[in-house]
Scaffold this active site. Structure first.
Site, short mmCIF file in Angstrom:
data_model
loop_
_atom_site.label_atom_id
_atom_site.label_comp_id
_atom_site.label_asym_id
_atom_site.label_seq_id
_atom_site.Cartn_x
_atom_site.Cartn_y
_atom_site.Cartn_z
N ARG A 104 0.84 -1.19 0.00
CA ARG A 104 0.00 0.00 0.00
C ARG A 104 0.88 1.25 0.00
O ARG A 104 1.71 1.42 0.89
CB ARG A 104 -0.88 -0.01 1.26
CG ARG A 104 -2.00 1.01 1.23
CD ARG A 104 -2.72 0.99 2.55
NE ARG A 104 -3.53 -0.20 2.69
CZ ARG A 104 -4.83 -0.24 2.40
NH1 ARG A 104 -5.44 0.84 2.01
NH2 ARG A 104 -5.51 -1.34 2.56
N THR A 108 -0.82 7.64 -1.11
CA THR A 108 -2.12 7.54 -1.79
C THR A 108 -3.00 6.43 -1.18
O THR A 108 -4.19 6.38 -1.44
CB THR A 108 -1.92 7.21 -3.28
OG1 THR A 108 -1.33 5.90 -3.37
CG2 THR A 108 -1.01 8.22 -3.96
N ASP A 200 -5.97 -10.02 11.48
CA ASP A 200 -5.05 -9.95 10.34
C ASP A 200 -4.73 -11.38 9.87
O ASP A 200 -4.04 -12.14 10.58
CB ASP A 200 -3.77 -9.21 10.74
CG ASP A 200 -2.88 -8.97 9.53
OD1 ASP A 200 -2.57 -7.82 9.25
OD2 ASP A 200 -2.49 -9.96 8.85
N ASP A 203 -0.90 -12.28 9.64
CA ASP A 203 -0.27 -12.41 10.96
C ASP A 203 -0.71 -13.70 11.65
O ASP A 203 0.11 -14.41 12.26
CB ASP A 203 -0.62 -11.22 11.86
CG ASP A 203 0.21 -10.00 11.51
OD1 ASP A 203 1.23 -10.14 10.79
OD2 ASP A 203 -0.14 -8.89 11.97
#
Ligand code: URA
Length: 209
Positions: A104, A108, A200, A203
């Site tokens: 990511r 932005t 997550d 994870d």
């Protein structure tokens, strides 16, 4: 418009409950994701075309069916998608596996591709893109953009849990791609996690934090 299929098979729903459970440790989480991926692969391949062949049994020659049509490729989105690959390969061992990695952009917040390796015969294959979570939809949309750019045509997207927001974005971006999910959850929270979700996925699968 692409269709959304929610797999409500009791075994999938049962295992998903334990995947969600915060008390489920890494080893069990990984095994359960693997098992659910196998069960979902069974459902997602329901429409594969067959062709008739002759087979010699110990008794006689029989007409019987084998898979026809294009060969498959599985594309996990790195990294959590990796946890679904082996479960699918158990049922479709001849499938090739490509990989797409995205990060990511901190400014932005858009997903940017940092890695893509697909089978060389893209035109000859149908694709199943896998990622356990469809949250905002950004990664799945970008991964499929990447596949289409390289010539992929027939694509399915498979995940464990989706948020309604992600499903809507995805359908707008890729109206030709059907989505296969084990559960459609309530919403995204302010941190981008699916609620109730499972936390997550990467994870929990790899024991990182
Ligand atoms: N990715 C995850 O792993 N979990 C979420 O809830 C959303 C995105």
């Amino acid at each position: 418009m692409g269709k959304v299929y929610v797999f409500d098979h009791p075994l999938i729903q049962h295992k998903l409950t334990y995947i969600r459970d915060v008390k489920t440790g890494t080893k069990d989480f990984r095994e359960l994701v693997d098992e659910v991926a196998t069960l979902m692969a069974f459902e997602i391949t329901r429409d594969l075309p067959l062709e008739e062949v002759e087979v010699e049994t110990p008794v006689t020659v029989a007409k019987s069916n084998v898979l026809g049509g294009k060969k498959l490729a599985i594309i996990p989105i790195l990294r959590a998608g990796l946890g679904m690959v082996d479960g699918i390969l158990k049922l479709i061992p001849a499938a090739k596996v490509g990989h797409v990695g995205l990060y990511r952009d901190p400014e932005t917040l858009k997903p940017i591709e940092y890695y893509a390796k697909l089978p060389s015969d893209v035109e000859e294959r149908d694709f199943i893109v896998v990622d356990p979570m469809l949250a905002t939809g950004g990664s799945a949309i970008e991964a499929i953009n990447s596949l289409k750019k390289r010539g992929a045509k027939n694509i399915k997207f498979m995940c464990l849990i989706a948020a309604p927001e992600g499903v809507e974005e995805f359908k707008l971006a890729h109206p030709d791609v059907d989505i296969f999910i084990a559960a459609l959850d309530e919403k995204l929270n302010e941190k981008g996690y699916i609620v109730p979700g499972l936390g997550d996925a990467g994870d929990r699968m790899f024991g990182t934090k």
